[in-house]
Enzyme design. Structure first.
Site, PDB file in Angstrom:
ATOM      1  N   SER A  95       0.475  -1.252  -0.027  1.00  0.00           N
ATOM      2  CA  SER A  95       0.438   0.040   0.203  1.00  0.00           C
ATOM      3  C   SER A  95       0.645   1.206  -0.202  1.00  0.00           C
ATOM      4  O   SER A  95       1.727   1.280  -0.985  1.00  0.00           O
ATOM      5  CB  SER A  95      -0.870  -0.338   0.829  1.00  0.00           C
ATOM      6  OG  SER A  95      -2.059   1.090   1.253  1.00  0.00           O
ATOM      7  N   ASP A 114      -1.969   6.424  -3.529  1.00  0.00           N
ATOM      8  CA  ASP A 114      -0.969   5.525  -2.623  1.00  0.00           C
ATOM      9  C   ASP A 114      -0.590   4.497  -3.494  1.00  0.00           C
ATOM     10  O   ASP A 114      -0.710   4.291  -4.663  1.00  0.00           O
ATOM     11  CB  ASP A 114      -1.470   5.064  -1.312  1.00  0.00           C
ATOM     12  CG  ASP A 114      -2.848   4.191  -1.337  1.00  0.00           C
ATOM     13  OD1 ASP A 114      -3.435   4.070  -2.691  1.00  0.00           O
ATOM     14  OD2 ASP A 114      -3.170   3.053  -0.751  1.00  0.00           O
ATOM     15  N   ASP A 119      -0.815   1.279  -3.734  1.00  0.00           N
ATOM     16  CA  ASP A 119      -1.501   0.415  -4.955  1.00  0.00           C
ATOM     17  C   ASP A 119      -2.501   0.898  -5.162  1.00  0.00           C
ATOM     18  O   ASP A 119      -4.232  -0.249  -5.584  1.00  0.00           O
ATOM     19  CB  ASP A 119      -2.565  -1.186  -4.297  1.00  0.00           C
ATOM     20  CG  ASP A 119      -3.338  -0.724  -2.349  1.00  0.00           C
ATOM     21  OD1 ASP A 119      -2.534   0.499  -2.016  1.00  0.00           O
ATOM     22  OD2 ASP A 119      -3.488  -1.729  -1.725  1.00  0.00           O
TER      23      ASP A 119
END
Length: 470
Positions: free
Chosen positions: A117, A257, A259
């Site tokens: 992430s 971000d 992902d």
């Protein structure tokens, strides 16, 4: 015909460090340290056994972000899953919500995303999805971990090995679904929009979509780069996006971000529009169309008091959960809420998807400005004033101390003292992060000076009593 049970003993890693392998969002840690090829192989195998036991045979969709370690982990997971007899669909580089969408809208029995992430490049993670696109629950992850740790009987390997297939075309299916969720063919015509793609998972998805919908797009950090993913860019570092929006006189900007399951926005003046504002804007529109059951939003304990009180002032209801999109999701299913999310930019709208989706959220927010005939800055000005909110992270490497912070009497005393002093003029949230080795201290107050005073006091208390000296 079966292969000897002893031949799969290497799939048990009983020497793993103490403490739970699965955190609040799957397994996350440093690649090559916690996350190794042998671990990913074992995770894949025992996840495959669990999926077969619970959901029968079938396919698992695997996506990944741009980290250098993602290929290694992906191939190891694939080896484990196919050893367990499951089919694997390799989606390649794609956002986390793409994996959730594919598992919910095909006959795949589950999905896996390889990503850490918003974490730095040296980290990585493995998170699992059920066939309806939601995060895998603790019962299932505990079963996987028990197998990895050698706490379950060995399972004989049979010769019905699974197969691996590249399925990148499914990412296009996801993109088409995002485009189809919008109100018209080219709803962003005439808008200039800056996208900060964080060198991450949505570099091939977001720009073509915004352009196809009519926007003039300016991209930052727009190639997959495993060395630089999230480094001084994306949703955790908005300075460059703010600067670009102002310099190019764009109407707005969006930062994703690594992902792309979260997004933060910047208005035409360079001001931050976080998840609280996004929930308020989107919620208000759905409420006006009678598409928000019980006028209910779900947010977390991090949601700003200014947002909560503004939402209630127009007849809305807000339920708070613990931090984490899985907690928001669970509360939405339980209450029938259609919209929920986090201040950090995870926004879930059940009208369109079953998971937080940064690209989808950005597209709908951009369209909303056109539907209302207002700039994002005007929408922000006419919404609410936020209470000053300070969030500080204290690094606590000792796992036992970090997880036992609630039993630290001096810290509990300091929290009680601060709460009594502020009364209804503020609130405090202290918690151990589920994704990083830190204690998070949040203080929100009607006056910035109050927030500074009590956050400094609480941080000092954590450092004195939970951080090892020397």
């Amino acid at each position: 015909m079966v292969v000897s049970v002893a031949s799969n003993s290497f799939l048990n890693l009983s020497s793993l460090p103490k403490g739970k392998l699965f955190g609040t969002d799957g397994i996350r840690g440093k690649a090559g340290n916690l996350l190794t090829a042998p671990l990913a192989l074992a995770v894949g195998y025992w996840a495959g056994q669990m999926y077969k036991e619970q959901f029968g045979g079938g396919a698992i969709a695997i996506g990944q972000d741009s980290r250098n370690s993602s290929d290694m982990l992906g191939m190891s997971l694939t080896a484990g899953l196919t050893a367990a007899g499951l089919e694997v669909w390799n989606l390649g580089l794609c956002p986390t919500p793409c994996v959730a969408y594919i598992t919910a809208n095909t006959d795949a029995i589950g999905g896996i995303m390889i990503s850490a992430s918003h974490n730095p490049p040296e980290d990585n993670g493995i998170k699992f999805f059920t066939s309806n696109g939601t995060k895998l629950g603790k019962v299932y992850t505990s079963a996987i971990e028990a197998g990895i740790r050698g706490e379950k009987p060995p399972v004989a390997l049979d010769v019905n090995w699974g197969q691996h297939y590249p399925r990148q075309e499914l990412v296009k299916q996801y993109s088409s679904a995002l485009q189809a969720s919008l109100p018209s063919d080219r709803p962003l015509q005439g808008l200039k929009i800056v996208l900060d793609l964080a060198w991450g998972a949505c570099v091939k998805v977001a720009p073509p979509l915004f352009k196809a919908l009519g926007a003039e797009v300016i991209c930052l950090h727009d190639v997959p780069d495993g060395d630089r993913i999230n480094v001084d860019c994306g949703s955790t570092h908005l300075n460059l996006l703010q600067q670009a929006v102002c310099e190019t006189q764009a109407q707005m900007g969006f930062a994703f971000d690594g992902d792309a399951d979260r997004v933060l926005a910047v208005d035409n003046q360079g001001r931050i529009v976080d998840g609280d504002y996004i929930l308020y804007f989107w919620g208000k529109l759905l409420k006006s169309k009678s598409q928000l059951p019980n006028d209910l939003l779900v947010a977390t304990v991090m949601a700003n008091l200014g947002f909560e009180r503004a939402w209630e002032s127009i007849g809305g209801r807000l339920i708070r959960t613990a931090v984490g999109d899985q907690h928001v999701q669970a509360q939405m299913w339980e209450t029938g809420a259609m919209l929920g999310g986090e201040q950090s930019g995870h926004v879930i709208c059940h009208h369109y998807n079953c998971s937080g989706d940064g690209v989808q959220t950005a597209l709908h927010l951009a369209c909303l400005t056109r539907q209302l005939g207002m700039s994002l800055g005007e929408m922000r000005d006419q919404s609410f004033e936020t209470y000053p909110q300070l969030l500080k992270n204290v690094r606590v490497e000792d796992v036992e101390r970090r997880l036992a912070w609630e039993n630290c009497d001096p810290l509990q005393g300091a929290i009680e003292q601060a709460e009594q002093a502020m009364g209804d003029r503020g609130r405090i949230l202290v918690r151990a992060s589920g994704t990083e080795p830190v204690i998070r201290v949040m203080v929100e107050a009607a006056e910035l000076e109050l927030a500074h005073h009590w956050s400094h006091y609480l941080v000092e208390t954590v450092q004195e009593h939970l951080v090892k000296k020397g």
